[in-house]
Write a protein that holds these residues in place. Structure first.
Motif, PDB file in Angstrom:
ATOM      1  N   ILE A   8       1.286  -0.922   0.110  1.00  0.00           N
ATOM      2  CA  ILE A   8       0.299   0.084   0.175  1.00  0.00           C
ATOM      3  C   ILE A   8       1.278   1.311   0.035  1.00  0.00           C
ATOM      4  O   ILE A   8       0.080   2.164  -0.715  1.00  0.00           O
ATOM      5  N   THR A   9       2.033   0.893   0.898  1.00  0.00           N
ATOM      6  CA  THR A   9       2.887   2.483   0.860  1.00  0.00           C
ATOM      7  C   THR A   9       3.266   2.513  -0.580  1.00  0.00           C
ATOM      8  O   THR A   9       3.416   3.834  -0.806  1.00  0.00           O
ATOM      9  N   THR A  10       3.976   1.353  -0.812  1.00  0.00           N
ATOM     10  CA  THR A  10       4.454   1.505  -2.525  1.00  0.00           C
ATOM     11  C   THR A  10       3.479   2.296  -3.555  1.00  0.00           C
ATOM     12  O   THR A  10       4.637   3.334  -4.455  1.00  0.00           O
ATOM     13  N   LEU A  11       2.755   1.547  -3.200  1.00  0.00           N
ATOM     14  CA  LEU A  11       1.327   2.019  -4.505  1.00  0.00           C
ATOM     15  C   LEU A  11       1.018   3.657  -4.161  1.00  0.00           C
ATOM     16  O   LEU A  11       0.714   4.753  -5.415  1.00  0.00           O
ATOM     17  N   LEU A  12       0.819   3.614  -2.746  1.00  0.00           N
ATOM     18  CA  LEU A  12       1.124   5.527  -2.962  1.00  0.00           C
ATOM     19  C   LEU A  12       1.512   6.052  -3.477  1.00  0.00           C
ATOM     20  O   LEU A  12       1.500   7.141  -3.769  1.00  0.00           O
ATOM     21  N   SER A  13       2.655   5.664  -2.740  1.00  0.00           N
ATOM     22  CA  SER A  13       4.280   6.102  -3.645  1.00  0.00           C
ATOM     23  C   SER A  13       4.502   6.833  -4.872  1.00  0.00           C
ATOM     24  O   SER A  13       4.708   7.536  -5.534  1.00  0.00           O
ATOM     25  N   SER A  14       3.956   5.715  -5.405  1.00  0.00           N
ATOM     26  CA  SER A  14       3.496   5.954  -6.795  1.00  0.00           C
ATOM     27  C   SER A  14       2.733   6.551  -7.686  1.00  0.00           C
ATOM     28  O   SER A  14       2.698   7.013  -8.390  1.00  0.00           O
ATOM     29  N   LEU A  15       1.757   6.391  -7.220  1.00  0.00           N
ATOM     30  CA  LEU A  15       0.688   7.782  -7.512  1.00  0.00           C
ATOM     31  C   LEU A  15       0.986   8.591  -6.952  1.00  0.00           C
ATOM     32  O   LEU A  15       0.598   9.807  -7.943  1.00  0.00           O
ATOM     33  N   SER A  16       1.779   8.890  -5.984  1.00  0.00           N
ATOM     34  CA  SER A  16       1.755  11.001  -5.685  1.00  0.00           C
ATOM     35  C   SER A  16       2.481  10.895  -7.118  1.00  0.00           C
ATOM     36  O   SER A  16       2.864  12.096  -7.600  1.00  0.00           O
ATOM     37  N   ALA A  17       3.976  10.206  -7.384  1.00  0.00           N
ATOM     38  CA  ALA A  17       4.906  10.198  -8.313  1.00  0.00           C
ATOM     39  C   ALA A  17       4.421  10.398  -9.219  1.00  0.00           C
ATOM     40  O   ALA A  17       4.828  11.845 -10.209  1.00  0.00           O
ATOM     41  N   LEU A  18       3.765   9.764  -9.365  1.00  0.00           N
ATOM     42  CA  LEU A  18       2.906   9.967 -10.824  1.00  0.00           C
ATOM     43  C   LEU A  18       2.203  11.368 -11.470  1.00  0.00           C
ATOM     44  O   LEU A  18       1.823  11.887 -12.281  1.00  0.00           O
ATOM     45  N   ALA A  19       1.535  11.792 -10.194  1.00  0.00           N
ATOM     46  CA  ALA A  19       1.158  13.532 -10.389  1.00  0.00           C
ATOM     47  C   ALA A  19       1.800  13.871 -10.429  1.00  0.00           C
ATOM     48  O   ALA A  19       1.082  15.170 -11.334  1.00  0.00           O
ATOM     49  N   GLU A  20       2.722  13.999  -9.814  1.00  0.00           N
ATOM     50  CA  GLU A  20       3.954  15.255  -9.783  1.00  0.00           C
ATOM     51  C   GLU A  20       4.875  15.378 -10.209  1.00  0.00           C
ATOM     52  O   GLU A  20       5.163  16.328 -11.116  1.00  0.00           O
ATOM     53  N   ALA A  21       4.880  14.359 -11.196  1.00  0.00           N
ATOM     54  CA  ALA A  21       5.823  14.285 -13.061  1.00  0.00           C
ATOM     55  C   ALA A  21       4.931  15.648 -13.661  1.00  0.00           C
ATOM     56  O   ALA A  21       5.759  15.922 -14.549  1.00  0.00           O
ATOM     57  N   ASN A  22       4.047  15.753 -14.033  1.00  0.00           N
ATOM     58  CA  ASN A  22       2.933  16.617 -15.170  1.00  0.00           C
ATOM     59  C   ASN A  22       2.244  16.663 -13.872  1.00  0.00           C
ATOM     60  O   ASN A  22       0.808  17.284 -14.056  1.00  0.00           O
ATOM     61  N   PRO A  23       2.169  18.628 -13.208  1.00  0.00           N
ATOM     62  CA  PRO A  23       0.991  18.589 -12.049  1.00  0.00           C
ATOM     63  C   PRO A  23       0.425  19.235 -13.519  1.00  0.00           C
ATOM     64  O   PRO A  23      -0.519  19.846 -12.559  1.00  0.00           O
ATOM     65  N   SER A  24       0.587  20.101 -14.406  1.00  0.00           N
ATOM     66  CA  SER A  24      -0.463  20.453 -15.376  1.00  0.00           C
ATOM     67  C   SER A  24      -1.199  19.778 -15.578  1.00  0.00           C
ATOM     68  O   SER A  24      -2.550  20.429 -16.114  1.00  0.00           O
ATOM     69  N   ARG A  25      -1.491  18.355 -15.754  1.00  0.00           N
ATOM     70  CA  ARG A  25      -2.284  17.716 -16.219  1.00  0.00           C
ATOM     71  C   ARG A  25      -3.167  16.121 -15.418  1.00  0.00           C
ATOM     72  O   ARG A  25      -1.981  15.872 -14.615  1.00  0.00           O
ATOM     73  N   PRO A  26      -3.600  15.961 -15.184  1.00  0.00           N
ATOM     74  CA  PRO A  26      -4.152  14.751 -14.328  1.00  0.00           C
ATOM     75  C   PRO A  26      -3.554  13.388 -14.679  1.00  0.00           C
ATOM     76  O   PRO A  26      -4.027  12.972 -15.053  1.00  0.00           O
ATOM     77  N   ALA A  27      -3.061  12.955 -13.327  1.00  0.00           N
ATOM     78  CA  ALA A  27      -2.857  12.037 -13.612  1.00  0.00           C
ATOM     79  C   ALA A  27      -3.375  11.030 -13.570  1.00  0.00           C
ATOM     80  O   ALA A  27      -4.419  10.860 -14.012  1.00  0.00           O
ATOM     81  N   ARG A  28      -3.744   9.712 -14.675  1.00  0.00           N
ATOM     82  CA  ARG A  28      -3.804   8.752 -14.985  1.00  0.00           C
ATOM     83  C   ARG A  28      -3.778   7.123 -14.642  1.00  0.00           C
ATOM     84  O   ARG A  28      -2.042   6.381 -14.742  1.00  0.00           O
ATOM     85  N   ALA A  29      -3.824   6.723 -12.979  1.00  0.00           N
ATOM     86  CA  ALA A  29      -3.577   5.808 -12.975  1.00  0.00           C
ATOM     87  C   ALA A  29      -3.579   4.180 -13.816  1.00  0.00           C
ATOM     88  O   ALA A  29      -4.680   3.985 -14.389  1.00  0.00           O
ATOM     89  N   PRO A  30      -2.746   3.449 -13.196  1.00  0.00           N
ATOM     90  CA  PRO A  30      -2.771   2.402 -14.056  1.00  0.00           C
ATOM     91  C   PRO A  30      -3.839   1.444 -14.116  1.00  0.00           C
ATOM     92  O   PRO A  30      -4.628   0.632 -14.521  1.00  0.00           O
ATOM     93  N   LEU A  31      -4.796   1.358 -12.585  1.00  0.00           N
ATOM     94  CA  LEU A  31      -6.225   0.879 -12.617  1.00  0.00           C
ATOM     95  C   LEU A  31      -7.321   1.921 -12.630  1.00  0.00           C
ATOM     96  O   LEU A  31      -7.439   2.710 -11.786  1.00  0.00           O
ATOM     97  N   ARG A  32      -8.563   1.963 -13.512  1.00  0.00           N
ATOM     98  CA  ARG A  32      -9.234   2.795 -13.307  1.00  0.00           C
ATOM     99  C   ARG A  32     -10.859   1.727 -12.588  1.00  0.00           C
ATOM    100  O   ARG A  32     -10.825   0.559 -12.891  1.00  0.00           O
TER     101      ARG A  32
END
Length: 265
Positions: A8-32
């Motif tokens: 869980i900790t790893t997933l939340l960290s990766s999703l946070s990094a995904l959002a920070e990578a391109n703050p101008s666009r909504p991040a898309r998670a690998p699971l919808r």
């Protein structure tokens, strides 16, 4: 309360990094996460999407990004997110305009794995005092990739349980098919009225060899449920509250999380 599982900790960290990578666009998670909802369905693509209790009240279905399936060869199916061609001769399409093409992935040759999806509330009863965390909100096993329903524009593949023969049992997911019962029936979000929003996280794994829905039930001690019971009625709050996620993963021999996402409510 049990220590938060490293998955869980790893997933939340990766999703946070995904959002920070391109703050101008909504991040898309690998699971919808697809909720049927009323008056219209809701799809959670962006991690941390806020939902009302009503919007997330009914059992969801899921789709997984093709990029999360890079180690899998899917027969007769183009997984390119930029591809727009499909089998127009069939004239069929899924709900929401998703194109249907290729053929369903077959597990007969052992090439395509089954998947397991779990949903946990990380913040009960209050995010500042989560002494009941995590609460297990649903657990589905034996999900397969349904490559007939690839979203060509978004590059996601639906996960689906096997259809129930005759359609006389099971549950209806957001895509309206009659499906087999989950291992643990879905329980919608119910944070206390005075609480700040809770995080409801969904994690997806490949099922290891020898693991199926029955094996998961044995690990959870759910073999006592008899036929004719309603969805999830054999799984009370005592088995859901303070769920030992770390022990669950260890006992089933689960590997790394393939994909995940979360919403807040």
């Amino acid at each position: 309360m049990p220590k938060q599982a490293s998955s869980i900790t790893t997933l939340l960290s990766s999703l946070s990094a995904l959002a920070e990578a391109n703050p101008s666009r909504p991040a898309r998670a690998p699971l919808r996460i697809h909720f049927p909802g009323s008056p219209s369905p809701t799809t959670v693509s962006t991690p941390g999407t806020p939902l009302s209790k009503d919007a997330a009240a009914l059992p969801p279905s899921y789709s997984i990004s093709a990029t999360a399936l890079s180690n899998i060869t899917l027969p007769n199916c183009d997984l390119s997110p930029v591809s727009s061609h499909h089998d127009s001769s069939s004239g069929s399409s899924s709900a929401g305009g998703h194109s249907r093409r290729g053929s369903e992935a077959s597990n007969a040759a052992g090439q395509i794995p089954h998947y397991l999806v779990i949903c946990l509330d990380l913040d009960p009863p209050f995010p500042s005092f989560p002494v009941l965390a995590p609460i297990l909100h649903c657990l589905e096993a034996d999900l397969r990739l349904e490559t007939e329903e690839l979203d060509a524009d978004e590059g996601y593949v639906y996960l689906t349980a096997d259809e129930v023969a005759g359609g006389s049992e099971g549950i209806r997911h957001s895509r309206q098919e009659r499906r087999t019962k989950p291992v643990v029936g879905y329980m919608g979000p119910k944070p206390p009225g005075v609480s700040s929003p809770h995080r409801y996280v969904f994690l997806c794994w490949e099922q290891p060899g020898g693991v199926d829905g029955q094996k998961v039930r044995e690990v959870l001690g759910l073999d006592g449920g008899g036929e004719g019971e309603e969805e999830g009625e054999d799984v009370g709050m005592t088995k859901r509250v303070r769920f030992d996620q770390e022990g669950f993963e260890k006992n089933l021999g689960l590997g790394e999380v393939v994909a995940g996402n979360y919403f807040v409510c």
